[in-house]
Structure formats: C-alpha cells, structure tokens
Design a protein around this motif. Structure first.
Motif, mmCIF file in Angstrom:
data_model
loop_
_atom_site.group_PDB
_atom_site.id
_atom_site.type_symbol
_atom_site.label_atom_id
_atom_site.label_comp_id
_atom_site.label_asym_id
_atom_site.label_seq_id
_atom_site.Cartn_x
_atom_site.Cartn_y
_atom_site.Cartn_z
ATOM 1 N N ALA A 216 -65.165 -9.833 53.232
ATOM 2 C CA ALA A 216 -63.856 -10.430 52.946
ATOM 3 C C ALA A 216 -63.007 -10.422 54.213
ATOM 4 C CB ALA A 216 -63.135 -9.658 51.845
ATOM 5 N N LEU A 217 -62.586 -11.593 54.615
ATOM 6 C CA LEU A 217 -61.604 -11.713 55.699
ATOM 7 C C LEU A 217 -60.257 -11.928 55.023
ATOM 8 C CD1 LEU A 217 -60.705 -11.953 58.611
ATOM 9 C CD2 LEU A 217 -61.442 -14.340 58.610
ATOM 10 N N THR A 218 -59.424 -10.901 55.031
ATOM 11 C CA THR A 218 -58.174 -10.940 54.285
ATOM 12 C C THR A 218 -57.128 -10.084 54.971
ATOM 13 O OG1 THR A 218 -57.259 -10.708 52.044
ATOM 14 C CG2 THR A 218 -58.860 -9.043 52.739
ATOM 15 N N ASP A 219 -55.954 -9.929 54.349
ATOM 16 C CA ASP A 219 -54.811 -9.345 55.043
ATOM 17 C C ASP A 219 -54.605 -7.853 54.813
ATOM 18 O OD1 ASP A 219 -54.084 -10.152 52.311
ATOM 19 O OD2 ASP A 219 -52.119 -9.367 52.839
ATOM 20 N N SER A 220 -55.273 -7.263 53.816
ATOM 21 C CA SER A 220 -54.986 -5.878 53.479
ATOM 22 C C SER A 220 -56.131 -5.283 52.674
ATOM 23 C CB SER A 220 -53.688 -5.799 52.661
ATOM 24 O OG SER A 220 -53.510 -4.517 52.097
ATOM 25 N N LEU A 221 -56.269 -3.968 52.747
ATOM 26 C CA LEU A 221 -57.290 -3.287 51.961
ATOM 27 C C LEU A 221 -56.972 -3.303 50.475
ATOM 28 C CD1 LEU A 221 -58.127 -0.216 54.217
ATOM 29 C CD2 LEU A 221 -59.604 -2.186 53.744
ATOM 30 N N ILE A 222 -55.709 -3.599 50.116
ATOM 31 C CA ILE A 222 -55.374 -3.712 48.697
ATOM 32 C C ILE A 222 -55.412 -5.167 48.229
ATOM 33 C CG2 ILE A 222 -53.989 -1.606 48.715
ATOM 34 C CD1 ILE A 222 -51.492 -3.311 48.755
ATOM 35 N N SER A 223 -55.870 -6.053 49.090
ATOM 36 C CA SER A 223 -56.081 -7.442 48.695
ATOM 37 C C SER A 223 -57.182 -7.500 47.642
ATOM 38 C CB SER A 223 -56.488 -8.269 49.918
ATOM 39 O OG SER A 223 -57.253 -9.399 49.560
ATOM 40 N N PRO A 224 -57.079 -8.408 46.673
ATOM 41 C CA PRO A 224 -58.143 -8.533 45.666
ATOM 42 C C PRO A 224 -59.486 -8.928 46.264
ATOM 43 C CG PRO A 224 -56.563 -10.336 45.471
ATOM 44 C CD PRO A 224 -55.964 -9.337 46.405
ATOM 45 N N LEU A 225 -59.486 -9.618 47.394
ATOM 46 C CA LEU A 225 -60.750 -9.958 48.055
ATOM 47 C C LEU A 225 -61.398 -8.704 48.624
ATOM 48 C CD1 LEU A 225 -58.999 -12.746 48.277
ATOM 49 C CD2 LEU A 225 -60.721 -13.352 49.979
ATOM 50 N N ALA A 226 -60.573 -7.836 49.237
ATOM 51 C CA ALA A 226 -61.100 -6.616 49.846
ATOM 52 C C ALA A 226 -61.737 -5.702 48.809
ATOM 53 C CB ALA A 226 -59.994 -5.883 50.598
ATOM 54 N N SER A 227 -61.157 -5.679 47.601
ATOM 55 C CA SER A 227 -61.682 -4.807 46.553
ATOM 56 C C SER A 227 -63.062 -5.251 46.085
ATOM 57 C CB SER A 227 -60.713 -4.781 45.361
ATOM 58 O OG SER A 227 -60.635 -6.050 44.732
ATOM 59 N N MET A 228 -63.423 -6.514 46.318
ATOM 60 C CA MET A 228 -64.740 -7.024 45.933
ATOM 61 C C MET A 228 -65.755 -6.918 47.064
ATOM 62 S SD MET A 228 -63.928 -10.551 43.905
ATOM 63 C CE MET A 228 -62.977 -10.590 42.379
ATOM 64 N N ALA A 229 -65.294 -6.625 48.256
ATOM 65 C CA ALA A 229 -66.133 -6.758 49.443
ATOM 66 C C ALA A 229 -66.929 -5.499 49.753
ATOM 67 C CB ALA A 229 -65.283 -7.130 50.652
ATOM 68 N N ASP A 230 -68.130 -5.707 50.282
ATOM 69 C CA ASP A 230 -68.891 -4.605 50.863
ATOM 70 C C ASP A 230 -68.346 -4.270 52.245
ATOM 71 O OD1 ASP A 230 -71.157 -4.400 48.825
ATOM 72 O OD2 ASP A 230 -71.276 -6.522 49.384
ATOM 73 N N TYR A 231 -67.842 -5.309 52.925
ATOM 74 C CA TYR A 231 -67.298 -5.137 54.270
ATOM 75 C C TYR A 231 -65.980 -5.907 54.392
ATOM 76 C CZ TYR A 231 -72.121 -3.748 55.147
ATOM 77 O OH TYR A 231 -73.347 -3.143 55.087
ATOM 78 N N PRO A 232 -64.841 -5.232 54.315
ATOM 79 C CA PRO A 232 -63.551 -5.918 54.476
ATOM 80 C C PRO A 232 -63.139 -6.006 55.951
ATOM 81 C CG PRO A 232 -63.187 -3.655 53.777
ATOM 82 C CD PRO A 232 -64.678 -3.834 53.881
ATOM 83 N N LEU A 233 -62.847 -7.191 56.404
ATOM 84 C CA LEU A 233 -62.291 -7.411 57.745
ATOM 85 C C LEU A 233 -60.813 -7.750 57.577
ATOM 86 C CD1 LEU A 233 -65.033 -9.547 59.562
ATOM 87 C CD2 LEU A 233 -64.407 -7.163 60.030
ATOM 88 N N ILE A 234 -59.942 -6.921 58.133
ATOM 89 C CA ILE A 234 -58.513 -7.062 57.892
ATOM 90 C C ILE A 234 -57.816 -7.706 59.095
ATOM 91 C CG2 ILE A 234 -56.395 -5.857 57.275
ATOM 92 C CD1 ILE A 234 -58.695 -5.806 55.174
#
Length: 291
Positions: A216-234
């Motif tokens: 997930a390329l998103t804006d925050s670790l509490i973003s709904p995309l980040a919560s689904m991701a194995d690897y969040p890129l903020i």
C-alpha cells in the motif's frame, strides 16, 4: 503504535473540556466548531481569532498531552484528511490573500511533505517491496480518482524495466475481471490517499483473499489501505487546498523505480539500447541534429 489522541482528537478535547481554564475552553470550542480552519492556523493566529494569548494556546496543547502547538496541529491535520469535503477545501484555499501567497503556501507544503516522508520512511519495508517487485510473477497496480496519475506513472516506468506489470482501473471491464487470474505468486500495489476510494479498498481485499502480496502506497499507518497491506509505504500528502498533494508519493515512486532498475541493471541496459534504436528509427523524440 497509533496515538489515540491524534486519531480522535475532537473526542479527547470534549473529554478534557470541564478541566480546562476559561481561555482554554474558548480555544476548545473554536476547534470543535471549526477544526477544518484551526488545522491551518498558527498559534498566534488562533490566539487572535479566539481572543486569548498565544501562551494560552500553548498551554491548551499541553493540557491535551501534546509537547506543543505544532503537535496539536498535526493531530488536527490527521483528522481532517478524511472528513473535509471538496467544498470545504475550496473554502480553505480562498483564505489565501493573493496568488503569491498561494504559490508559497503550496510549494512549502510539498517541501514539508517530502521532508516528512524522508524522515519517517521505513527503509527495511522499502527494500522488501523492491524484492517483491523483482520476484513476483505479475504486478498489479490499483488506484482510482486522483491516484490514477500515480498508477500510470509507476506502470509506465516499471514496464520499461519489467514486462509483467498491469494497471487495474475502472475501464470497459470490471476491476475484478482485470484481476481474475491473480494468485499467491503475484504482487498488488494499491495507491490511495484521502479521501480513500472504496473501490480501491475492495480490490485490495479481493487480492488478499486470493493470497496475493499487497503493498500500500498511502499517507499513514492508520490509513485503511495500510491496514490491508503486507508492506505499507508511507508518503505524506497533507493538502494545502482542494488539490491533493501527490509530490511526496511521486518522489517515493521514483525511488522505487530506480531501485528496481538497479537490481535489473544488466537486463535493462540491453533493453534500453533496443528502445533507443526504435525511437530513432520512428522519430519518437526530437533529434539534436534536426533544425
């Protein structure tokens, strides 16, 4: 760990309201009623607006367990990302005095977004994402709304390095039809920033159900995309107006493409040599010898 005060700051202010001094209660009430405007005010401007001293604003932030006003302001910014409508964003932008002020405000906001992204990026996660991009069977890029520009950019350059990249969008065929053959050997890169697209979230959820790895390329670790991701890129995208700030996400995408390209350096050198011959033969780009 997510700071709960920042996640639900308005509720925190309401909870602490009875304990506040008279001046602090004026600040609290103004923020509750006008959080969309307060998030973009300096401590001095907020103090003048409410009719208290600047030191009272600082003490108000301390009373909410923030180190200072800048930290309180960031908490407000996190809240409004998902709550502001486009109309409210337009109204915020109308407060700028002139075009020069707009130019300075927007450029400064973009600089701050890149700086904050650089300071907080998880380098281990970034390297793991590069590994996944290089070793996955198929790479699906999922993004809608304003984020489609980022998807097109990432897809264009990754396809110059690799040959297994697909951009999923709301075209003639359904998004799920485009992802029908996805498996646990594949990688899905979901891109989304406030306000988050429900269709993007649905697509990532489907990918997870099929066993695919999700970035997930998103804006925050509490973003709904980040919560689904194995690897969040903020990448920070705090907006200065009704236009989404995509400068930091684009810069992070640039870094990702370059890193993947260096992993595949020998392969892409040969590939680019062939491309240069094709570009020259069919006059894709202007030649230096042309007048």
């Amino acid at each position: 760990m997510v700071d709960e005060n920042k996640k639900d700051l308005i509720s925190q202010i309401q909870k602490e309201f009875p304990k506040l001094s008279k001046g602090q209660k004026l600040i609290a009430q103004y923020i509750i009623d006008n959080y969309d405007k307060a998030a973009f005010m300096t401590a001095s401007k907020l103090a003048n607006k409410v009719g208290v001293s600047e030191s009272t604003v600082v003490r108000f932030a301390n009373a909410l367990n923030f180190e200072g006003y800048p930290q309180l302001q960031k908490g407000l910014e996190e809240i409004i990302k998902t709550k502001l409508t486009t109309v409210q964003r337009v109204e915020m932008a109308s407060e700028y005095s002139d075009e020069g002020a707009i130019l300075k405000k927007v450029l400064k906001a973009d600089i701050d977004n890149i700086r904050n992204t650089l300071e907080k990026i998880d380098y281990d996660v970034f390297q793991q994402v590069v590994d996944k991009v290089c070793h996955s069977e198929t790479i699906y890029i999922v993004a809608l709304r304003s984020s489609t520009a980022l998807a097109d950019y990432l897809g264009f350059y990754l396809n110059l390095v690799l040959d297994n990249v697909k951009i999923v969008n709301r075209g003639i065929s359904n998004m799920f039809e485009q992802m029908l053959r996805i498996s646990d050997k594949d990688l899905v890169i979901g891109i989304g920033f406030p306000r988050y697209s429900v269709q993007t979230l649905d697509a990532l959820n489907y990918a997870k159900e099929q066993g695919a790895t999700v970035v997930a390329l998103t804006d925050s670790l509490i973003s709904p995309l980040a919560s689904m991701a194995d690897y969040p890129l903020i990448a920070k995208s705090n907006m200065a107006s009704f236009v989404d700030s995509l400068v930091a996400p684009l810069s992070l995408i640039n870094a990702l493409v370059v890193a993947v390209g260096m992993r595949e350096k020998d392969k892409i050198t040969e590939y680019f040599n062939k491309l240069e011959d094709i570009w020259e033969k069919y006059n894709v780009y202007e030649r230096k010898d042309q007048n």
